[in-house]
Design an enzyme around this catalytic site. Sequence first.
Site, mmCIF file in Angstrom:
data_model
loop_
_atom_site.group_PDB
_atom_site.id
_atom_site.type_symbol
_atom_site.label_atom_id
_atom_site.label_comp_id
_atom_site.label_asym_id
_atom_site.label_seq_id
_atom_site.Cartn_x
_atom_site.Cartn_y
_atom_site.Cartn_z
ATOM 1 N N HIS A 50 1.166 -1.092 0.020
ATOM 2 C CA HIS A 50 -0.020 0.172 0.149
ATOM 3 C C HIS A 50 0.854 1.186 -0.017
ATOM 4 O O HIS A 50 2.112 1.083 0.242
ATOM 5 C CB HIS A 50 -0.814 0.030 1.249
ATOM 6 C CG HIS A 50 -0.223 -0.139 2.565
ATOM 7 N ND1 HIS A 50 0.565 0.727 3.028
ATOM 8 C CD2 HIS A 50 -0.137 -1.251 3.425
ATOM 9 C CE1 HIS A 50 1.268 0.475 4.094
ATOM 10 N NE2 HIS A 50 0.847 -0.791 4.429
HETATM 11 P P1 TYD Z 1 -1.411 -2.430 7.919
HETATM 12 O O1 TYD Z 1 -0.631 -1.118 7.882
HETATM 13 O O2 TYD Z 1 -2.251 -2.684 6.802
HETATM 14 O O3 TYD Z 1 -0.471 -3.690 7.883
HETATM 15 P P2 TYD Z 1 0.980 -3.766 6.889
HETATM 16 O O4 TYD Z 1 0.818 -2.742 5.863
HETATM 17 O O5 TYD Z 1 2.100 -4.110 7.424
HETATM 18 O O6 TYD Z 1 0.745 -5.081 6.205
HETATM 19 O O7 TYD Z 1 -2.043 -2.828 9.367
HETATM 20 C C1 TYD Z 1 -2.647 -3.979 9.650
HETATM 21 C C2 TYD Z 1 -3.728 -3.843 10.712
HETATM 22 O O8 TYD Z 1 -3.472 -3.336 11.871
HETATM 23 C C3 TYD Z 1 -4.878 -2.993 10.035
HETATM 24 O O9 TYD Z 1 -6.207 -3.615 10.241
HETATM 25 C C4 TYD Z 1 -4.743 -1.593 10.789
HETATM 26 C C5 TYD Z 1 -4.199 -1.806 11.936
HETATM 27 N N1 TYD Z 1 -3.038 -0.827 12.572
HETATM 28 C C6 TYD Z 1 -3.469 -0.234 13.470
HETATM 29 O O10 TYD Z 1 -4.672 -0.434 14.293
HETATM 30 N N2 TYD Z 1 -2.516 0.840 13.928
HETATM 31 C C7 TYD Z 1 -1.503 0.854 13.447
HETATM 32 O O11 TYD Z 1 -0.617 1.812 13.986
HETATM 33 C C8 TYD Z 1 -1.180 0.074 12.251
HETATM 34 C C9 TYD Z 1 0.209 0.223 11.595
HETATM 35 C C10 TYD Z 1 -1.851 -0.837 11.706
#
Ligand code: TYD
Length: 134
Positions: A50
């Site tokens: 993303h």
């Molecule tokens: P995401 O940023 O999509 O993970 P990655 O990019 O590492 O694969 O986040 C995964 C999940 O965690 C998503 O449901 C949102 C949650 N999240 C939070 O609640 N707070 C945060 O600071 C982060 C980074 C993620």
Amino acid sequence: MESPQIINLPKILDKRGNLSFFEYPKQLPFEIARTYWIYDVPGGETRGSHAFMNQQEFIVALSGSFDVVLHDGEKEMRFSLNRSYYGLFIPNKYWRRMENFSTNSLALIVSDRAFDENDYIRDFNQFKTIRDER
Ligand code: TYD
């Protein structure tokens, strides 16, 4: 700071064990609003995939190693992080994924914003369109 770049961190060498740090504004180009970390990643998994509209991040491999692959809308850049005395600064509007996590790797990520799902760009075609509008 407009481009992704590796930022080398101070290294205080000591027989008792080494110490590194970062602080705003000396090493980091933004003030930290949030810190999170990624750990216990099963072999072969990919995180990320993303971009962010506004958020900037700085990533350090506190333990082990992994690759951060960035896309600027035209080309990919791969950064291998495997030491805790440097990190990768990622400006906003870069598509990114994290892969090749070693066993027991620990990714520390600091961001200039609180968590906001609305800041995510999760569709690559939408990302390309936003990039083209720049
Ligand atoms: P995401 O940023 O999509 O993970 P990655 O990019 O590492 O694969 O986040 C995964 C999940 O965690 C998503 O449901 C949102 C949650 N999240 C939070 O609640 N707070 C945060 O600071 C982060 C980074 C993620």
